[in-house]
Design a protein around this motif. Structure first.
Motif, PDB file in Angstrom:
ATOM      1  N   ILE A   1       0.861  -1.182   0.000  1.00  0.00           N
ATOM      2  CA  ILE A   1       0.000   0.000   0.000  1.00  0.00           C
ATOM      3  C   ILE A   1       0.898   1.234   0.000  1.00  0.00           C
ATOM      4  O   ILE A   1       1.772   1.378   0.846  1.00  0.00           O
ATOM      5  N   GLY A   2       0.674   2.121  -0.959  1.00  0.00           N
ATOM      6  CA  GLY A   2       1.599   3.229  -1.179  1.00  0.00           C
ATOM      7  C   GLY A   2       2.735   2.768  -2.071  1.00  0.00           C
ATOM      8  O   GLY A   2       3.902   3.064  -1.836  1.00  0.00           O
ATOM      9  N   ALA A   3       2.368   2.047  -3.132  1.00  0.00           N
ATOM     10  CA  ALA A   3       3.356   1.337  -3.946  1.00  0.00           C
ATOM     11  C   ALA A   3       4.044   2.197  -4.986  1.00  0.00           C
ATOM     12  O   ALA A   3       4.935   1.709  -5.687  1.00  0.00           O
ATOM     13  N   THR A   4       3.675   3.460  -5.109  1.00  0.00           N
ATOM     14  CA  THR A   4       4.257   4.280  -6.168  1.00  0.00           C
ATOM     15  C   THR A   4       5.187   5.366  -5.653  1.00  0.00           C
ATOM     16  O   THR A   4       5.673   6.184  -6.428  1.00  0.00           O
ATOM     17  N   GLY A   5       5.443   5.419  -4.357  1.00  0.00           N
ATOM     18  CA  GLY A   5       6.302   6.452  -3.809  1.00  0.00           C
ATOM     19  C   GLY A   5       7.782   6.100  -3.906  1.00  0.00           C
ATOM     20  O   GLY A   5       8.181   5.084  -4.492  1.00  0.00           O
ATOM     21  N   ASN A   6       8.598   6.944  -3.301  1.00  0.00           N
ATOM     22  CA  ASN A   6      10.044   6.746  -3.288  1.00  0.00           C
ATOM     23  C   ASN A   6      10.401   5.365  -2.758  1.00  0.00           C
ATOM     24  O   ASN A   6      11.173   4.620  -3.365  1.00  0.00           O
ATOM     25  N   VAL A   7       9.821   4.991  -1.631  1.00  0.00           N
ATOM     26  CA  VAL A   7      10.099   3.680  -1.038  1.00  0.00           C
ATOM     27  C   VAL A   7       9.256   2.596  -1.696  1.00  0.00           C
ATOM     28  O   VAL A   7       9.743   1.505  -2.004  1.00  0.00           O
ATOM     29  N   GLY A   8       7.979   2.893  -1.931  1.00  0.00           N
ATOM     30  CA  GLY A   8       7.076   1.886  -2.475  1.00  0.00           C
ATOM     31  C   GLY A   8       7.527   1.317  -3.804  1.00  0.00           C
ATOM     32  O   GLY A   8       7.455   0.097  -4.030  1.00  0.00           O
TER      33      GLY A   8
ATOM     34  N   GLY B   1      16.891   1.376  -2.336  1.00  0.00           N
ATOM     35  CA  GLY B   1      17.074  -0.033  -2.665  1.00  0.00           C
ATOM     36  C   GLY B   1      17.474  -0.858  -1.460  1.00  0.00           C
ATOM     37  O   GLY B   1      17.014  -1.997  -1.297  1.00  0.00           O
ATOM     38  N   ASP B   2      18.317  -0.286  -0.604  1.00  0.00           N
ATOM     39  CA  ASP B   2      18.713  -0.999   0.619  1.00  0.00           C
ATOM     40  C   ASP B   2      17.538  -1.133   1.577  1.00  0.00           C
ATOM     41  O   ASP B   2      17.337  -2.167   2.204  1.00  0.00           O
ATOM     42  N   LEU B   3      16.749  -0.057   1.694  1.00  0.00           N
ATOM     43  CA  LEU B   3      15.572  -0.112   2.558  1.00  0.00           C
ATOM     44  C   LEU B   3      14.573  -1.139   2.034  1.00  0.00           C
ATOM     45  O   LEU B   3      13.946  -1.868   2.820  1.00  0.00           O
ATOM     46  N   ALA B   4      14.423  -1.218   0.710  1.00  0.00           N
ATOM     47  CA  ALA B   4      13.511  -2.199   0.127  1.00  0.00           C
ATOM     48  C   ALA B   4      13.912  -3.616   0.510  1.00  0.00           C
ATOM     49  O   ALA B   4      13.057  -4.479   0.758  1.00  0.00           O
TER      50      ALA B   4
END
Length: 333
Positions: free
Chosen positions: A6-13, A212-215
């Motif tokens: 949920i919130g898949a289009t943001g910086n993290v998402g 990318g690391d947070l992902a």
């Protein structure tokens, strides 16, 4: 696994969707606006607004939910961000319970932590009453309380909360420039040739992590049988000297009170998008230890904080973006 983001289009998402898809997850990407990217593969897209839409049907059959939806703007309309962030998080958790999802991973933040001015690294036991009166910090602290209540009421659901430092990547450079700086800071102003001297608030130091690391940390939190909070930050700390090297500019030490006053006046005049109380949070954030993430998620950053900041600035200068829809298309402050 079937994982709803949920919130898949943001910086993290966007980074989390890429990481989960690469790991073979069946991903349901949920956002207010569908992205302008090719459909297919293991990712399907659904549009929904966490502040008002029925989310439970979208989570049906999911093994895990990653909740990242968050609005930073408009900072002059805190009732809007409260509805999306605080109320939205509560509605997501209610939908998780109704859909019977067994695991939920939620985005908290370093800004949820109470002020700490020392250089000692704090772990996940540090208080989470918010770093300042800024809406962002207040809403992140409220999210922590909502998660506490949900954990107590739903012990059968594994709840994980990640508390990352500042999150950067090259492809989000333009969006982050617009969100924090506003229309006055044009991309060319970030070119080192136009920065003969960089004013830096006295005592500024911050942690960062690459998207990318947070992902990867989010993916590990989905796949591993863990619960609770995890700090996520690269090992190095960005301070005045590091910023000078990144921008290849001479740095000038300036009093934080002066910066705060100028920023607050500019925000009130709607010239910048970050209010003064958010600067207060920046100056009082603790330095986090990511030892638990290393130990239980086997997480190690591939990028330094300095590299993450450098990539973001490069992306902002070059106007880099993704095929994802803008997070704040109306340009409101």
């Amino acid at each position: 696994m079937r994982t709803a983001v949920i919130g898949a289009t943001g910086n993290v998402g966007s980074a989390v969707v890429r990481e989960l898809a690469a790991r073979g997850h069946d991903v349901v990407g949920i956002a207010r606006r569908r992205p302008d990217v090719p459909a297919g593969g293991s990712v399907t897209w659904r549009d929904a607004d966490v502040s008002r839409d029925d989310l439970a049907p979208l989570l049906d059959g999911a093994d895990a939910v990653v909740h990242l939806a968050w609005m930073f703007q408009p900072t002059h309309r805190p009732e809007i961000t409260w509805s999306a962030n605080a109320v939205g998080t509560r509605r997501v958790l209610e939908a998780v319970a109704r859909a019977g999802v067994g695991r939920v991973v939620v985005a908290s933040s370093i800004a949820a932590y109470s002020p700490y001015r020392g250089d000692e690294l704090v772990d996940e036991r540090w208080r989470t009453d918010g770093a300042s009166a800024a809406a962002y910090a207040r809403e992140k602290a409220y999210t922590e309380r909502v998660l506490d209540a949900f954990e107590e009421a739903r012990p059968d659901t594994a709840v994980v909360r990640l508390r990352p430092a500042f999150v950067f990547q090259r492809s989000a450079g333009s969006e982050q420039r617009r969100i924090f700086a506003g229309p006055l800071v044009r991309p060319w102003l970030l070119d080192s040739r136009w920065i003969p001297a960089l004013p830096v608030p006295r005592g500024l130091r911050l942690q960062a992590v690459h998207s990318g690391d947070l992902a990867q940390a989010y993916a590990e939190a989905v796949e591993r049988p863990v619960r609770g909070a995890f700090n996520i930050a690269a090992d190095d700390v960005v301070d005045r000297d590091v910023l000078g090297r990144i921008l290849d500019a001479r740095t000038v030490d300036v009093p934080p009170r002066s910066v705060r006053a100028v920023l607050d006046a500019a925000w009130r005049a709607r010239l910048v998008r970050a209010p003064g109380d958010l600067f207060d949070a920046l100056m009082s954030l603790p330095l986090m230890s990511s030892e638990r993430a290393l130990r239980e998620l086997d997480w190690q950053p591939r990028h330094s904080a300095a590299q993450a900041v450098t990539e973001m600035l490069e992306g902002a200068r070059a106007g880099h973006g993704t095929g994802m829809p803008p997070l704040h298309p109306d340009g409101t402050l």
